[in-house]
Design a protein around this motif. Structure first.
Motif, PDB file in Angstrom:
ATOM      1  N   UNK A  44       0.845  -1.192   0.000  1.00  0.00           N
ATOM      2  CA  UNK A  44       0.000   0.000   0.000  1.00  0.00           C
ATOM      3  C   UNK A  44       0.872   1.230   0.000  1.00  0.00           C
ATOM      4  N   UNK A  45       0.364   2.391   0.197  1.00  0.00           N
ATOM      5  CA  UNK A  45      -1.053   2.696   0.419  1.00  0.00           C
ATOM      6  C   UNK A  45      -1.836   2.730  -0.890  1.00  0.00           C
ATOM      7  N   UNK A  46      -3.141   2.739  -0.770  1.00  0.00           N
ATOM      8  CA  UNK A  46      -3.992   2.721  -1.966  1.00  0.00           C
ATOM      9  C   UNK A  46      -3.878   4.008  -2.775  1.00  0.00           C
ATOM     10  N   UNK A  47      -3.340   5.054  -2.173  1.00  0.00           N
ATOM     11  CA  UNK A  47      -3.224   6.342  -2.868  1.00  0.00           C
ATOM     12  C   UNK A  47      -1.905   6.509  -3.623  1.00  0.00           C
ATOM     13  N   UNK A  48      -1.047   5.497  -3.654  1.00  0.00           N
ATOM     14  CA  UNK A  48       0.256   5.601  -4.320  1.00  0.00           C
ATOM     15  C   UNK A  48       0.083   5.818  -5.822  1.00  0.00           C
ATOM     16  N   UNK A  49       0.950   6.659  -6.382  1.00  0.00           N
ATOM     17  CA  UNK A  49       0.920   6.899  -7.824  1.00  0.00           C
ATOM     18  C   UNK A  49       2.235   6.508  -8.494  1.00  0.00           C
ATOM     19  N   UNK A  50       3.217   6.064  -7.698  1.00  0.00           N
ATOM     20  CA  UNK A  50       4.481   5.578  -8.253  1.00  0.00           C
ATOM     21  C   UNK A  50       5.036   4.498  -7.329  1.00  0.00           C
ATOM     22  N   UNK A  51       5.954   3.695  -7.837  1.00  0.00           N
ATOM     23  CA  UNK A  51       6.514   2.612  -7.028  1.00  0.00           C
ATOM     24  C   UNK A  51       7.246   3.154  -5.804  1.00  0.00           C
ATOM     25  N   UNK A  52       7.817   4.355  -5.893  1.00  0.00           N
ATOM     26  CA  UNK A  52       8.506   4.966  -4.773  1.00  0.00           C
ATOM     27  C   UNK A  52       7.594   5.325  -3.610  1.00  0.00           C
ATOM     28  N   UNK A  53       6.309   5.372  -3.857  1.00  0.00           N
ATOM     29  CA  UNK A  53       5.336   5.704  -2.815  1.00  0.00           C
ATOM     30  C   UNK A  53       4.714   4.467  -2.180  1.00  0.00           C
ATOM     31  N   UNK A  54       5.120   3.279  -2.616  1.00  0.00           N
ATOM     32  CA  UNK A  54       4.526   2.057  -2.076  1.00  0.00           C
ATOM     33  C   UNK A  54       5.329   1.522  -0.906  1.00  0.00           C
ATOM     34  N   UNK A  55       4.663   0.762  -0.050  1.00  0.00           N
ATOM     35  CA  UNK A  55       5.267   0.168   1.137  1.00  0.00           C
ATOM     36  C   UNK A  55       4.794  -1.270   1.275  1.00  0.00           C
ATOM     37  N   UNK A  56       5.633  -2.123   1.819  1.00  0.00           N
ATOM     38  CA  UNK A  56       5.222  -3.480   2.141  1.00  0.00           C
ATOM     39  C   UNK A  56       4.663  -3.452   3.559  1.00  0.00           C
ATOM     40  N   UNK A  57       3.348  -3.567   3.671  1.00  0.00           N
ATOM     41  CA  UNK A  57       2.707  -3.530   4.976  1.00  0.00           C
ATOM     42  C   UNK A  57       2.908  -4.834   5.743  1.00  0.00           C
ATOM     43  N   UNK A  58       3.460  -5.853   5.104  1.00  0.00           N
ATOM     44  CA  UNK A  58       3.718  -7.131   5.738  1.00  0.00           C
ATOM     45  C   UNK A  58       5.044  -7.124   6.494  1.00  0.00           C
ATOM     46  N   UNK A  59       5.898  -6.135   6.251  1.00  0.00           N
ATOM     47  CA  UNK A  59       7.220  -6.064   6.877  1.00  0.00           C
ATOM     48  C   UNK A  59       7.119  -6.216   8.390  1.00  0.00           C
ATOM     49  N   UNK A  60       7.985  -7.069   8.910  1.00  0.00           N
ATOM     50  CA  UNK A  60       8.099  -7.282  10.344  1.00  0.00           C
ATOM     51  C   UNK A  60       9.593  -7.419  10.644  1.00  0.00           C
ATOM     52  N   UNK A  61      10.159  -6.594  11.527  1.00  0.00           N
ATOM     53  CA  UNK A  61      11.599  -6.673  11.771  1.00  0.00           C
ATOM     54  C   UNK A  61      12.008  -8.011  12.395  1.00  0.00           C
ATOM     55  N   UNK A  62      13.167  -8.510  11.976  1.00  0.00           N
ATOM     56  CA  UNK A  62      13.708  -9.732  12.567  1.00  0.00           C
ATOM     57  C   UNK A  62      14.099  -9.461  14.013  1.00  0.00           C
ATOM     58  N   UNK A  63      13.879 -10.455  14.849  1.00  0.00           N
ATOM     59  CA  UNK A  63      14.326 -10.344  16.245  1.00  0.00           C
ATOM     60  C   UNK A  63      15.743 -10.894  16.326  1.00  0.00           C
ATOM     61  N   UNK A  64      16.589 -10.252  17.107  1.00  0.00           N
ATOM     62  CA  UNK A  64      17.977 -10.712  17.214  1.00  0.00           C
ATOM     63  C   UNK A  64      18.098 -11.945  18.052  1.00  0.00           C
TER      64      UNK A  64
END
Length: 63
Positions: free
Chosen positions: A43-63
């Motif tokens: 997302x977000x749904x309002x993005x108009x270019x690839x630079x404005x998109x985000x992976x909402x599934x991202x979860x930081x690795x735990x050390x």
């Protein structure tokens, strides 16, 4: 029995076929360049270019 086509035998990780990920500090990043999440949300749904998109599934690795 049908083979799971998402299985990457090189490292033993299941990954989403066709989805590459280079975010090495993401919990779902495997030992190569694949995403091992069951699904991804972009997302977000309002993005108009690839630079404005985000992976909402991202979860930081735990050390």
């Amino acid at each position: 029995m049908e083979e799971n086509k998402n299985y990457e035998s090189g490292c033993g990780c299941k990954h989403i076929k066709g989805i590459k990920c280079n975010v090495q500090n993401c919990y779902y990043h495997d030992c190569d360049t694949y995403c091992t999440a069951n699904e991804i949300a972009v997302g977000p749904h309002s993005a108009v270019s690839s630079g404005e998109t985000l992976c909402a599934t991202f979860k930081p690795k735990e050390d």
